[in-house]
Write a protein that holds these residues in place. Structure first.
Motif, PDB file in Angstrom:
ATOM      1  N   LEU A  15      35.939  -2.760  26.959  1.00 24.07           N
ATOM      2  CA  LEU A  15      36.665  -1.557  27.366  1.00 24.07           C
ATOM      3  C   LEU A  15      36.150  -0.317  26.648  1.00 24.07           C
ATOM      4  O   LEU A  15      36.138   0.769  27.224  1.00 24.07           O
ATOM      5  CB  LEU A  15      38.160  -1.731  27.117  1.00 24.07           C
ATOM      6  N   CYS A  16      35.725  -0.496  25.410  1.00 29.55           N
ATOM      7  CA  CYS A  16      35.185   0.637  24.654  1.00 29.55           C
ATOM      8  C   CYS A  16      33.934   1.178  25.353  1.00 29.55           C
ATOM      9  O   CYS A  16      33.776   2.388  25.501  1.00 29.55           O
ATOM     10  CB  CYS A  16      34.864   0.210  23.226  1.00 29.55           C
ATOM     11  N   ASN A  17      33.075   0.282  25.784  1.00 27.42           N
ATOM     12  CA  ASN A  17      31.875   0.724  26.497  1.00 27.42           C
ATOM     13  C   ASN A  17      32.237   1.396  27.816  1.00 27.42           C
ATOM     14  O   ASN A  17      31.634   2.398  28.195  1.00 27.42           O
ATOM     15  CB  ASN A  17      30.936  -0.459  26.742  1.00 27.42           C
ATOM     16  N   LEU A  18      33.204   0.844  28.525  1.00 26.49           N
ATOM     17  CA  LEU A  18      33.628   1.430  29.796  1.00 26.49           C
ATOM     18  C   LEU A  18      34.260   2.808  29.613  1.00 26.49           C
ATOM     19  O   LEU A  18      34.105   3.685  30.459  1.00 26.49           O
ATOM     20  CB  LEU A  18      34.615   0.507  30.507  1.00 26.49           C
ATOM     21  N   ALA A  19      34.989   2.994  28.520  1.00 29.87           N
ATOM     22  CA  ALA A  19      35.688   4.261  28.287  1.00 29.87           C
ATOM     23  C   ALA A  19      34.738   5.432  28.116  1.00 29.87           C
ATOM     24  O   ALA A  19      35.134   6.585  28.313  1.00 29.87           O
ATOM     25  CB  ALA A  19      36.586   4.142  27.056  1.00 29.87           C
ATOM     26  N   TRP A  20      33.508   5.160  27.775  1.00 26.21           N
ATOM     27  CA  TRP A  20      32.553   6.242  27.580  1.00 26.21           C
ATOM     28  C   TRP A  20      31.768   6.580  28.841  1.00 26.21           C
ATOM     29  O   TRP A  20      30.884   7.421  28.822  1.00 26.21           O
ATOM     30  CB  TRP A  20      31.627   5.923  26.407  1.00 26.21           C
ATOM     31  N   SER A  21      32.102   5.922  29.960  1.00 23.79           N
ATOM     32  CA  SER A  21      31.471   6.286  31.235  1.00 23.79           C
ATOM     33  C   SER A  21      32.546   6.896  32.130  1.00 23.79           C
ATOM     34  O   SER A  21      33.699   6.469  32.096  1.00 23.79           O
ATOM     35  CB  SER A  21      30.859   5.061  31.906  1.00 23.79           C
ATOM     36  N   PRO A  22      32.198   7.894  32.920  1.00 25.66           N
ATOM     37  CA  PRO A  22      33.207   8.545  33.771  1.00 25.66           C
ATOM     38  C   PRO A  22      33.922   7.568  34.712  1.00 25.66           C
ATOM     39  O   PRO A  22      35.135   7.620  34.854  1.00 25.66           O
ATOM     40  CB  PRO A  22      32.401   9.580  34.561  1.00 25.66           C
ATOM     41  N   ASP A  23      33.191   6.663  35.344  1.00 23.28           N
ATOM     42  CA  ASP A  23      33.824   5.716  36.266  1.00 23.28           C
ATOM     43  C   ASP A  23      34.759   4.758  35.533  1.00 23.28           C
ATOM     44  O   ASP A  23      35.856   4.462  36.010  1.00 23.28           O
ATOM     45  CB  ASP A  23      32.770   4.920  37.034  1.00 23.28           C
ATOM     46  N   GLY A  24      34.322   4.278  34.381  1.00 20.80           N
ATOM     47  CA  GLY A  24      35.166   3.382  33.588  1.00 20.80           C
ATOM     48  C   GLY A  24      36.416   4.082  33.101  1.00 20.80           C
ATOM     49  O   GLY A  24      37.516   3.509  33.112  1.00 20.80           O
ATOM     50  N   ARG A  25      36.246   5.325  32.689  1.00 19.55           N
ATOM     51  CA  ARG A  25      37.380   6.124  32.209  1.00 19.55           C
ATOM     52  C   ARG A  25      38.415   6.285  33.329  1.00 19.55           C
ATOM     53  O   ARG A  25      39.604   6.052  33.128  1.00 19.55           O
ATOM     54  CB  ARG A  25      36.856   7.486  31.737  1.00 19.55           C
ATOM     55  N   HIS A  26      37.960   6.636  34.520  1.00 23.00           N
ATOM     56  CA  HIS A  26      38.876   6.822  35.648  1.00 23.00           C
ATOM     57  C   HIS A  26      39.580   5.518  36.009  1.00 23.00           C
ATOM     58  O   HIS A  26      40.781   5.521  36.304  1.00 23.00           O
ATOM     59  CB  HIS A  26      38.130   7.381  36.862  1.00 23.00           C
ATOM     60  N   ALA A  27      38.837   4.422  35.986  1.00 24.51           N
ATOM     61  CA  ALA A  27      39.441   3.124  36.319  1.00 24.51           C
ATOM     62  C   ALA A  27      40.533   2.758  35.312  1.00 24.51           C
ATOM     63  O   ALA A  27      41.594   2.259  35.688  1.00 24.51           O
ATOM     64  CB  ALA A  27      38.363   2.041  36.350  1.00 24.51           C
ATOM     65  N   MET A  28      40.278   3.023  34.041  1.00 17.16           N
ATOM     66  CA  MET A  28      41.287   2.700  33.017  1.00 17.16           C
ATOM     67  C   MET A  28      42.492   3.622  33.110  1.00 17.16           C
ATOM     68  O   MET A  28      43.622   3.190  32.904  1.00 17.16           O
ATOM     69  CB  MET A  28      40.664   2.721  31.627  1.00 17.16           C
ATOM     70  N   TRP A  29      42.272   4.888  33.409  1.00 19.62           N
ATOM     71  CA  TRP A  29      43.408   5.800  33.596  1.00 19.62           C
ATOM     72  C   TRP A  29      44.268   5.319  34.762  1.00 19.62           C
ATOM     73  O   TRP A  29      45.485   5.258  34.661  1.00 19.62           O
ATOM     74  CB  TRP A  29      42.943   7.208  33.887  1.00 19.62           C
ATOM     75  N   ASP A  30      43.601   4.970  35.878  1.00 18.07           N
ATOM     76  CA  ASP A  30      44.326   4.566  37.083  1.00 18.07           C
ATOM     77  C   ASP A  30      45.083   3.256  36.906  1.00 18.07           C
ATOM     78  O   ASP A  30      46.102   3.041  37.548  1.00 18.07           O
ATOM     79  CB  ASP A  30      43.366   4.438  38.268  1.00 18.07           C
ATOM     80  N   SER A  31      44.585   2.387  36.046  1.00 14.71           N
ATOM     81  CA  SER A  31      45.216   1.075  35.876  1.00 14.71           C
ATOM     82  C   SER A  31      46.233   1.036  34.734  1.00 14.71           C
ATOM     83  O   SER A  31      46.726  -0.035  34.389  1.00 14.71           O
ATOM     84  CB  SER A  31      44.142   0.010  35.639  1.00 14.71           C
ATOM     85  N   GLY A  32      46.524   2.183  34.132  1.00 17.37           N
ATOM     86  CA  GLY A  32      47.511   2.217  33.051  1.00 17.37           C
ATOM     87  C   GLY A  32      46.947   1.834  31.697  1.00 17.37           C
ATOM     88  O   GLY A  32      47.679   1.409  30.804  1.00 17.37           O
ATOM     89  N   GLY A  33      45.652   1.985  31.540  1.00 19.11           N
ATOM     90  CA  GLY A  33      44.990   1.591  30.299  1.00 19.11           C
ATOM     91  C   GLY A  33      45.477   2.312  29.064  1.00 19.11           C
ATOM     92  O   GLY A  33      45.593   1.709  27.994  1.00 19.11           O
ATOM     93  N   VAL A  34      45.790   3.585  29.189  1.00 21.03           N
ATOM     94  CA  VAL A  34      46.252   4.356  28.028  1.00 21.03           C
ATOM     95  C   VAL A  34      47.557   3.758  27.505  1.00 21.03           C
ATOM     96  O   VAL A  34      47.709   3.520  26.301  1.00 21.03           O
ATOM     97  CB  VAL A  34      46.414   5.858  28.378  1.00 21.03           C
ATOM     98  N   GLU A  35      48.467   3.476  28.410  1.00 22.47           N
ATOM     99  CA  GLU A  35      49.758   2.905  28.022  1.00 22.47           C
ATOM    100  C   GLU A  35      49.596   1.511  27.408  1.00 22.47           C
ATOM    101  O   GLU A  35      50.240   1.188  26.408  1.00 22.47           O
ATOM    102  CB  GLU A  35      50.671   2.837  29.241  1.00 22.47           C
TER     103      GLU A  35
END
Length: 141
Positions: A15-35
């Motif tokens: 997830l750390c690697n994904l968070a540094w890419s725009p697509d990964g960041r958007h996917a995590m935001w959309d799936s409730g990753g921050v929470e």
């Protein structure tokens, strides 16, 4: 996968690697990753200090999304959770928490090198034309 607790540290590294890419960041935001990540930090029963650090690193990557991250983080109660992590975490983790706080509190004003008054004044004198160039468009198009 993070909620299940299985292979937590490995999942967080991905997830750390994904968070540094725009697509990964958007996917995590959309799936409730921050929470989910803040919930994990709230539990604070990490098997190792490095797992907590990676969890904060994921949030740090997600924080580069500006207003979207700010809204999601505030709604999930990030300030309280991150303040607690800042008190108990390693120096490396504390620094990342401070960076997240900076991202959450700064107001970004993009500096523009364009004189908009001049552009608006000139816009009436040069109309856009189509069909002037060899590709069917003029240089003004």
């Amino acid at each position: 996968m993070v909620k299940s607790g299985r292979m937590e540290s490995r999942v967080l590294l991905i997830l750390c690697n994904l968070a540094w890419s725009p697509d990964g960041r958007h996917a995590m935001w959309d799936s409730g990753g921050v929470e989910v990540l803040l919930g994990l930090l709230r539990r604070s029963d990490f098997k190792s200090e490095s797992t907590q650090d990676v969890c904060v690193s994921v949030l740090h990557g997600l924080s580069h999304g500006g207003l979207r991250f700010k809204g999601l983080a505030r709604a999930a109660g990030a300030v309280e959770v991150l303040m607690q992590v800042e008190k108990t975490g390693s120096e490396r983790t504390k620094e990342k928490v401070r960076r997240i706080f900076n991202m959450m509190t700064e107001t970004r004003m993009e500096k523009e090198d364009v004189n908009w008054e001049e552009v608006l004044e000139d816009s009436g004198s040069t109309p856009c034309r189509f069909g002037g160039g060899k590709d069917g468009l003029s240089t003004n198009a």
